[in-house]
Every structure is written in structure tokens, then in C-alpha cells.
Enzyme design. Structure first.
Site, PDB file in Angstrom:
ATOM      1  N   GLU A 260       0.821  -1.217   0.000  1.00 54.48           N
ATOM      2  CA  GLU A 260       0.000   0.000   0.000  1.00 54.48           C
ATOM      3  C   GLU A 260       0.852   1.264   0.000  1.00 54.48           C
ATOM      4  OE1 GLU A 260      -3.084  -0.297   2.956  1.00 54.48           O
ATOM      5  OE2 GLU A 260      -4.032  -1.976   1.902  1.00 54.48           O
TER       6      GLU A 260
ATOM      7  N   GLU B 239      -4.820  -8.841   0.532  1.00 57.91           N
ATOM      8  CA  GLU B 239      -5.338  -8.756   1.898  1.00 57.91           C
ATOM      9  C   GLU B 239      -6.839  -8.559   1.817  1.00 57.91           C
ATOM     10  OE1 GLU B 239      -1.738  -6.405   4.324  1.00 57.91           O
ATOM     11  OE2 GLU B 239      -3.689  -5.463   4.019  1.00 57.91           O
TER      12      GLU B 239
END
EC number: 3.2.1.58
Length: 308
Positions: A120, A220
Site C-alpha cells: 500500500e 489482503e
């Protein structure tokens, strides 16, 4: 399931993205419940618990707790594969992780599924797409025989932020998608997971170089259990976590999408974090298992797994 049909139709018009066999993996912490570093035996116990569901885990920073040099031999002894991580946001951590992998990977290449550079990073705005691509290419030169990629939020793929990576030929792209952090009620959460992946996958397919087939998987996804913090309409709770898992994650696996569940075990040592809404959020109750490896719900998807 209708969600699967919708996803199939969405990707049928963009065939460049290739999904694998629908295997379940786990995000795995490298610390014990008290915050002390795990040793090889701890990882082996983790693997003994998780092998009922899948045999792949991912970590985030190879130098953290010296984890790379411990988890790889544990994985080899238990028949697991590991997606290792490099944290590039700070140059010191980037160099430390690369150095840790230089020591840990040789002789263990057979259990390294991939190396992700960043998690991220684009979402946090710490790198532009071209800047992250440069880092990925640097790591690929160091480990020419290992698959190198990254993990980022679904919307950073869908909105074009990650275009440089896709067009640059990065072969391993993990898509993080949390309906919970989008504030979705549990009734809408499974569909949101599918919509998120469709948005990311279509962009990846449209921008991938002709003839290439980047690996795309859910990097995720998950839902907090009892004791977790609510986020708008998204309510924490073990029943909701099981519902999201069965109707969202299991459906993805049945369709043929690999997915990493966040996360394997509770991590009670973690401090609270500040969410996008400015409120403190608990991050200690996201495990499929408790910190002492007890299951919170029945995680049997009842799908046929492809043999390797």
C-alpha cells in the site's frame, strides 16, 4: 454464485489478467503475542495450524525480527511457500530488507513464492508509480530468479495510480480489498469485495503489455472479530467475520482467485491506529485464529483445491 458470474463476465472482456487456482494464503505476523520476535519453532507451529487451509503466507519486512532467515527454513520443513516483503518507504528499511533477503534467500529459492516491494505504498502516497517501478526493477536485478511485485489497495489499480507498474511489466500484483474499511454493512460486503477486484483487474488487463499475463490475487482481505472496532456501518464481530469469509473469500476461491486472508492470528501487541475517519481503531482482533492458535469459526470453504 452471481458474484462469480459477474466477475467472470467482467474479466472475459479483458483476458490479460490471469488468476491462479483459488488457493488460500494468510498474512502472518512475525511477533509473539507479547511483542517479542518469533523464532523458527514459532513459525513451524503457525504452519502446523494453518496447513488445514493453505500452504502460503506473506510477510511484510524481511529484516523485521530477522524473520526472513527464520521463516524460510520453517516453511521448507513444513511444505509452505512464503511471499517475502520489502518495506521501501524509508531508505534504511529498504536496504535492511534487501540485505536480509540476500542472506536468507540463497538455498531457499524453492519456498519463496515471490517478493513484494511495498504494501500500500501508492495508497499512502509515499511513492509514485514510476518511483515504485524503479524500486521493483532494482530488486529484480538482485534476485533475477525470483518473482518480484507489489501489493496495493484495489483503488490505486482502478484509478490509474499503478499504471506505470502494469505497463512496466510487473508480473506479480496483489490487490488489497477491505469492504470493512469502506464502511460497508456485512450484507453488502461480499459484493463489495467482488466489485473492488473487478475494478482493479479490468484496469490491469487493459494496461498490461500485449501478450503478458500478470499474476493477480487478493493480497489482503478480512473482517475484525469480537473485540474489534466498528467502522461506520461495518460492524466488528466473529459472526460477521465468518459471514464475510464464507460469502466473500470462499466464493472467490471457488471461482479460482487466490486470496490472502488478513490475518492468520490475532496480534495483541499491536497499538491502535488512526483510521481515515480520525478515530482510533483496534487492530488486535483480525485473526482467523486467536493469538494462541485457537480457531474462531469454521473456515472450511468446501471447495475443491487444485493440486500443485
Amino acid at each position: 454464485m452471481r458474484f462469480s458470474t459477474a466477475l467472470s463476465l467482467a474479466l472475459a472482456v479483458s483476458p490479460a489478467a490471469v488468476f491462479a487456482a483459488g488457493n488460500l494464503g494468510f498474512s502472518l505476523g512475525v511477533k509473539r503475542p507479547d511483542g517479542q520476535c518469533k523464532d523458527q519453532a514459532d513459525f513451524e507451529k503457525d504452519f502446523d495450524t494453518l496447513k488445514a487451509h493453505g500452504t502460503t503466507v506473506r510477510t511484510y519486512a524481511a529484516a523485521d525480527c530477522g524473520s526472513a532467515s527464520l521463516i524460510l527454513p520453517a516453511a521448507k520443513s513444513k511444505g509452505f511457500k512464503v511471499v517475502l516483503g520489502i518495506w521501501p518507504d524509508v531508505e534504511e528499511s529498504y536496504k535492511a530488507d534487501v540485505d536480509a533477503l540476500k542472506k536468507a534467500v540463497p538455498g531457499n529459492e524453492d519456498v519463496v513464492a515471490a517478493i513484494t516491494v511495498g504494501s500500500e505504498t501508492l495508497y499512502r502516497g509515499n511513492f509514485t508509480g514510476p518511483e515504485l517501478l524503479k524500486k521493483i526493477k532494482e530488486v529484480q536485478k538482485v534476485f533475477p530468479k525470483i518473482t518480484i511485485g507489489t501489493a496495493d489497495s484495489w483503488n490505486k489499480y482502478a484509478d490509474g495510480t499503478a499504471d506505470a507498474l502494469i505497463e512496466g511489466g510487473v508480473k506479480y500484483l496483489l490487490v488489497n480489498a477491505f469492504a470493512f474499511w469502506q464502511g460497508k454493512a456485512i450484507e453488502q460486503a461480499p459484493k463489495t469485495l467482488f466489485d473492488d477486484l473487478v475494478g482493479a483487474a479490468k484496469r490491469i488487463a487493459d494496461k498490461a503489455p500485449q501478450g503478458s499475463s500478470p499474476y493477480v490475487a487478493i493480497g489482503e482481505t478480512g473482517w475484525p472479530t469480537d473485540g474489534g472496532t466498528d467502522y461506520g456501518a461495518a460492524k466488528a464481530g466473529t459472526k460477521n467475520a465468518e459471514k464475510f469469509y464464507k460469502e466473500g473469500v470462499c466464493a472467490m476461491l471457488a471461482w479460482g482467485v487466490d486470496a490472502f486472508y488478513f490475518e492468520a492470528f490475532d496480534e495483541p501487541w499491536k497499538p491502535k491506529s488512526i483510521g481515515d475517519n480520525g478515530n482510533a481503531a483496534d487492530e488486535t482482533h483480525w485473526g482467523m485464529y486467536t493469538a494462541d492458535r485457537k480457531p474462531k469459526f469454521n473456515a472450511d470453504c468446501k471447495v475443491n483445491k487444485k493440486k500443485d
